[in-house]
Enzyme design. Structure first.
Site, short mmCIF file in Angstrom:
data_model
loop_
_atom_site.label_atom_id
_atom_site.label_comp_id
_atom_site.label_asym_id
_atom_site.label_seq_id
_atom_site.Cartn_x
_atom_site.Cartn_y
_atom_site.Cartn_z
CD GLU A 54 7.35 -5.33 -1.97
OE1 GLU A 54 7.58 -4.49 -2.85
OE2 GLU A 54 8.24 -6.04 -1.47
N GLY B 66 0.85 -1.19 0.00
CA GLY B 66 0.00 0.00 0.00
C GLY B 66 0.87 1.23 0.00
CB SER B 67 0.06 4.76 0.62
OG SER B 67 -0.45 4.68 1.93
CB CYS C 254 3.77 0.25 -6.76
SG CYS C 254 4.04 -1.44 -7.29
P1 NAD Z 1 -3.36 2.61 1.29
O1 NAD Z 1 -2.11 2.63 2.06
O2 NAD Z 1 -4.29 3.74 1.42
O3 NAD Z 1 -4.21 1.31 1.63
C1 NAD Z 1 -3.66 0.01 1.51
C2 NAD Z 1 -4.41 -0.91 2.45
O4 NAD Z 1 -4.14 -0.52 3.79
C3 NAD Z 1 -5.93 -0.89 2.28
O5 NAD Z 1 -6.41 -2.20 2.41
C4 NAD Z 1 -6.37 -0.05 3.47
O6 NAD Z 1 -7.68 -0.35 3.88
C5 NAD Z 1 -5.35 -0.44 4.52
N1 NAD Z 1 -5.15 0.54 5.60
C6 NAD Z 1 -5.38 1.88 5.56
N2 NAD Z 1 -5.07 2.43 6.76
C7 NAD Z 1 -4.62 1.44 7.56
C8 NAD Z 1 -4.15 1.38 8.90
N3 NAD Z 1 -4.08 2.47 9.67
N4 NAD Z 1 -3.78 0.19 9.40
C9 NAD Z 1 -3.84 -0.94 8.65
N5 NAD Z 1 -4.30 -0.95 7.35
C10 NAD Z 1 -4.67 0.23 6.83
O7 NAD Z 1 -2.93 2.40 -0.23
P2 NAD Z 1 -3.86 2.30 -1.49
O8 NAD Z 1 -4.29 3.66 -1.87
O9 NAD Z 1 -4.90 1.27 -1.27
O10 NAD Z 1 -2.85 1.71 -2.58
C11 NAD Z 1 -2.05 2.48 -3.38
C12 NAD Z 1 -0.64 2.50 -2.85
O11 NAD Z 1 -0.11 1.18 -2.83
C13 NAD Z 1 0.30 3.29 -3.73
O12 NAD Z 1 1.14 4.08 -2.93
C14 NAD Z 1 1.10 2.22 -4.44
O13 NAD Z 1 2.36 2.64 -4.91
C15 NAD Z 1 1.19 1.18 -3.41
N6 NAD Z 1 1.47 -0.12 -4.04
C16 NAD Z 1 2.71 -0.67 -3.87
C17 NAD Z 1 3.02 -1.87 -4.49
C18 NAD Z 1 4.37 -2.52 -4.32
O14 NAD Z 1 4.50 -3.70 -4.61
N7 NAD Z 1 5.39 -1.80 -3.90
C19 NAD Z 1 2.07 -2.51 -5.28
C20 NAD Z 1 0.84 -1.91 -5.43
C21 NAD Z 1 0.54 -0.71 -4.79
#
Ligand code: NAD
Length: 490
Positions: free
Chosen positions: A257, A237-238, A291
Site C-alpha cells: 500500500e 509506506g512510500s 495516502c
Molecule cells: P517510508 O516508506 O519512508 O517508511 C515506511 C516504513 O518503511 C517505515 O517503518 C520505515 O522505517 C520502513 N523502511 C524504510 N526504509 C526501509 C527499507 N529499506 N526496508 C524496509 N523498511 C524500510 O514511508 P513513510 O514516510 O513512513 O510513510 C508515508 C508514506 O506512506 C506516504 O507515501 C504515504 O502515501 C504512504 N501511505 C500509504 C498508505 C496506503 O494505504 N496506500 C497508507 C498510509 C501511508
C-alpha cells in the site's frame, strides 16, 4: 490536559516484544523519540539490530507451526479479546497516539482507536463466514474444492501516519488467516507500537504469534523482508521504499500500500459549497498526512474562482494548535522531512507562477518547527511538484481545466493511482470519470478520504500506488493461500 502534562507521564525507556517477552535491543542500544507537538523527548526506543530481527523471525516461525492449527473459532475469539482490551484502554491509547504522532486528540485520535477496535472485531467475524468453493469439473470421478490456509510468517512494515490503524489492517487480517507476524513500525511512532503489543499480551495472544522489532527500516525492516525465514510481506509506506522492498523480497507474496496524489475533479455542475467543505476535510485532516488525502484539485474554469474562494474560507477556519486542546482541528506534522517537502513544494509552486492564497509556511508561533499552516494554492500548473509528487501535508493545490479530456489528461500525468474523487450532479459524468480514471478507488460526491475498514483499498496496476487490496475479507484473502484439493473417488 495539554501536551506538557501528558509528556511527563509517558517519558521512559520502552522495550521490544519478541517471543512473548519484553526485551532490549542487542547491545542495549536506544534512540530517542519526541513529541511533534512540543519537540521534547518523550521516551527511548530500542534500536534493534539484524540479529534482533532474526530472533523475532525464529520466534514467529516456531509459533507458526502450532498457530496454523488453532481453529478459526479460536482465532476469532483471540481477536475479539484484543478488541476488548483496546476498548478498555481506549483513552490511554488515544493520548499516546496524539503524543507520539501529533494528530488532534478530540477530533482524530479517539476515532482512530475506535476504528482499530472495530477492525479486530470485523476480522473476527469475517474469518468465520469466508467460504471457499467446491468446483464442478468435467471428470465425473473427481471432486475438487478449495480451502484457505495461512501463508506462514508475515513480515509487516508500517508508516507513522496511522500508527494504530495501518498495522491493524495487517495484524487483524493476518492473524484471522492463521499467520504469525514479525512487525517493524515506523521509528517516529514506536511508542504506539509498544502499546498495541501490550494489548495483545493482555488479550492472551500465544507466545511468538506477534513480534515487535523496533529500529531503522533499512536495518530491521530490510532483514525481515529479505530473510528467507519470512514467507510473505505486508508493507504500507512510500512508493520508493515499496519498490526497494519488492526487490529485496523478490519471490515472496507482496501486499503493498503505497503513495497517492489524487486528483479530485470538480465539474461545473457540482454543488460548490458542498464540494469545498467536503474536499477541505480531505486536504487538512491528519494535517494532510494521509495516502488518500486530496493533494491536488482540478476545478472547471466556469466555477474555478468561486471554488478557490470557498477553499480559502475553509482553510481559514482550521484551528492549528496543540493537539491536546479541545478546540484544535489540526496539529503539527509528524517529522522534519515532511515539513521540508511541504516547504519545497511551496517554493517550487511560487517559482512556477502558482499563487499561494493562504498558508504556505511553517507557523512560527508554535514550538518545535513542525506546525505547517493550512495552505491553499491557486493557478498550479501540471509541471508543479504539487501535481507531480505527493506533498503529504495540509495543502489544497488547485488547477483550472476546460474539458473532460483535459481533466483526464492532467489527472493521469503522474505516477499515482490510489484514490480519485469527482464532484458533479450528472449521473452520466459520474460514470464517465469513475470508469476512465486510473485509480484503485473513485469516490463520487464524496472526498478522497472516505473509507471503511472492510472496503477494498489499494492502487491500480501500471502506477506506483501499490499492489493488492487491504480491507476486511480482501485482506484476509490476500494474506492466505487458496489451496485446491482434488479427490479421485473412483
Ligand atoms: P517510508 O516508506 O519512508 O517508511 C515506511 C516504513 O518503511 C517505515 O517503518 C520505515 O522505517 C520502513 N523502511 C524504510 N526504509 C526501509 C527499507 N529499506 N526496508 C524496509 N523498511 C524500510 O514511508 P513513510 O514516510 O513512513 O510513510 C508515508 C508514506 O506512506 C506516504 O507515501 C504515504 O502515501 C504512504 N501511505 C500509504 C498508505 C496506503 O494505504 N496506500 C497508507 C498510509 C501511508
Amino acid at each position: 490536559m495539554n501536551s506538557k502534562e501528558i509528556r511527563h507521564e509517558a517519558a521512559k525507556d520502552y522495550l521490544m516484544y519478541i517471543d512473548g517477552k519484553w526485551v532490549e535491543a542487542e547491545g542495549g542500544k536506544y534512540f530517542s523519540t519526541y513529541s511533534p507537538a512540543s519537540g521534547e523527548t518523550i521516551g527511548r526506543i530500542p534500536e534493534g539490530s539484524r540479529n534482533d530481527a532474526v530472533k523475532a523471525i525464529h520466534a514467529a516461525r516456531r509459533a507458526a507451526e502450532s498457530f496454523r492449527d488453532v481453529s478459526v473459532w479460536e482465532r476469532s475469539e483471540l481477536l475479539k479479546r484484543v478488541a476488548a482490551v483496546i476498548e478498555k484502554r481506549k483513552d490511554e491509547l488515544a493520548y499516546i497516539l496524539t503524543l507520539d504522532q501529533g494528530k488532534p486528540y478530540y477530533s482524530e485520535s479517539v476515532y482512530e482507536i475506535a476504528n482499530m477496535a472495530k477492525t479486530y472485531l470485523e476480522a473476527a467475524e469475517q474469518i468465520k463466514w469466508l467460504e471457499t468453493p467446491v468446483i464442478p469439473v468435467e471428470d465425473r470421478n473427481k471432486r475438487v474444492f478449495s480451502i484457505r490456509q495461512p501463508k506462514g510468517v508475515y513480515a509487516v512494515i508500517t508508516p507513522w501516519n496511522f500508527p494504530f490503524m495501518i498495522p491493524t489492517e495487517y495484524l487483524s487480517a493476518g492473524l484471522a488467516a492463521g499467520n504469525t507476524i514479525v512487525w517493524v513500525p515506523a521509528p517516529t511512532t514506536s511508542i504506539c507500537a509498544v502499546k498495541l503489543m501490550e494489548c495483545f499480551e493482555e488479550a492472551g495472544m500465544p507466545r511468538g504469534v506477534v513480534n515487535l522489532v523496533t529500529g531503522r527500516g533499512d536495518v530491521v525492516g530490510d532483514e525481515i523482508v529479505s530473510n528467507p525465514g519470512t514467507d510473505a510481506i505486508g508493507f504500507t509506506g512510500s512508493s520508493a521504499t515499496g519498490k526497494q522492498i519488492a526487490i529485496r523480497g523478490a519471490g515472496k507474496p507482496l501486499l503493498l500500500e503505497l503513495g497517492g496524489n489524487g486528483p479530485t475533479i470538480v465539474l461545473k455542475d457540482a454543488d460548490i459549497d458542498y464540494a469545498a467543505k467536503s474536499i477541505a476535510a480531505a486536504c487538512f485532516s491528519n494535517a494532510g498526512q494521509v495516502c488518500s488525502s486530496t493533494e491536488r484539485i482540478l476545478a472547471h474554469r466556469d466555477v474555478y474562482d468561486s471554488f478557490v474562494g470557498k477553499m480559502v474560507e475553509q482553510a481559514r477556519q482550521i484551528k492549528l494548535g496543540d493537539p491536546f486542546e479541545r478546540a484544535t482541528t489540526m496539529g503539527p506534522l509528524n517529522n522534519y522531512p515532511v515539513v521540508e517537502k511541504n516547504v519545497l513544494h511551496a517554493e517550487d509552486g511560487r517559482k512556477r507562477g502558482a499563487n499561494i492564497l493562504t498558508g504556505g509556511a511553517v507557523a512560527q508561533e508554535f514550538p518545535g518547527g513542525l506546525y505547517f499552516q493550512p495552505t491553499v494554492v491557486a493557478d498550479v500548473t501540471p509541471e508543479c511538484l504539487y501535481n507531480a509528487e505527493e506533498t503529504f501535508g495540509p495543502v489544497a493545490p488547485i488547477m483550472p481545466f476546460d474539458s473532460h479530456e483535459e481533466a483526464l489528461d492532467i489527472a493521469g500525468r503522474n505516477q499515482w493511482g490510489l484514490v480519485n474523487a469527482v464532484y458533479t450532479n450528472s449521473l452520466r459524468d459520474s460514470m464517465y470519470f469513475a470508469e476512465k480514471l486510473r485509480a484503485g478507488i473513485v469516490n463520487i460526491n464524496e472526498n478522497s478520504n472516505y473509507w471503511e475498514p472492510h472496503i477494498p483499498f489499494g492502487g491500480v496496476a501500471g502506477k506506483s500506488s501499490g499492489l493488492g487490496r487491504v480491507g476486511g475479507k480482501y485482506s484476509i484473502m490476500e494474506m492466505s493461500d487458496l489451496k485446491t484439493i482434488c479427490m479421485n473417488i473412483r
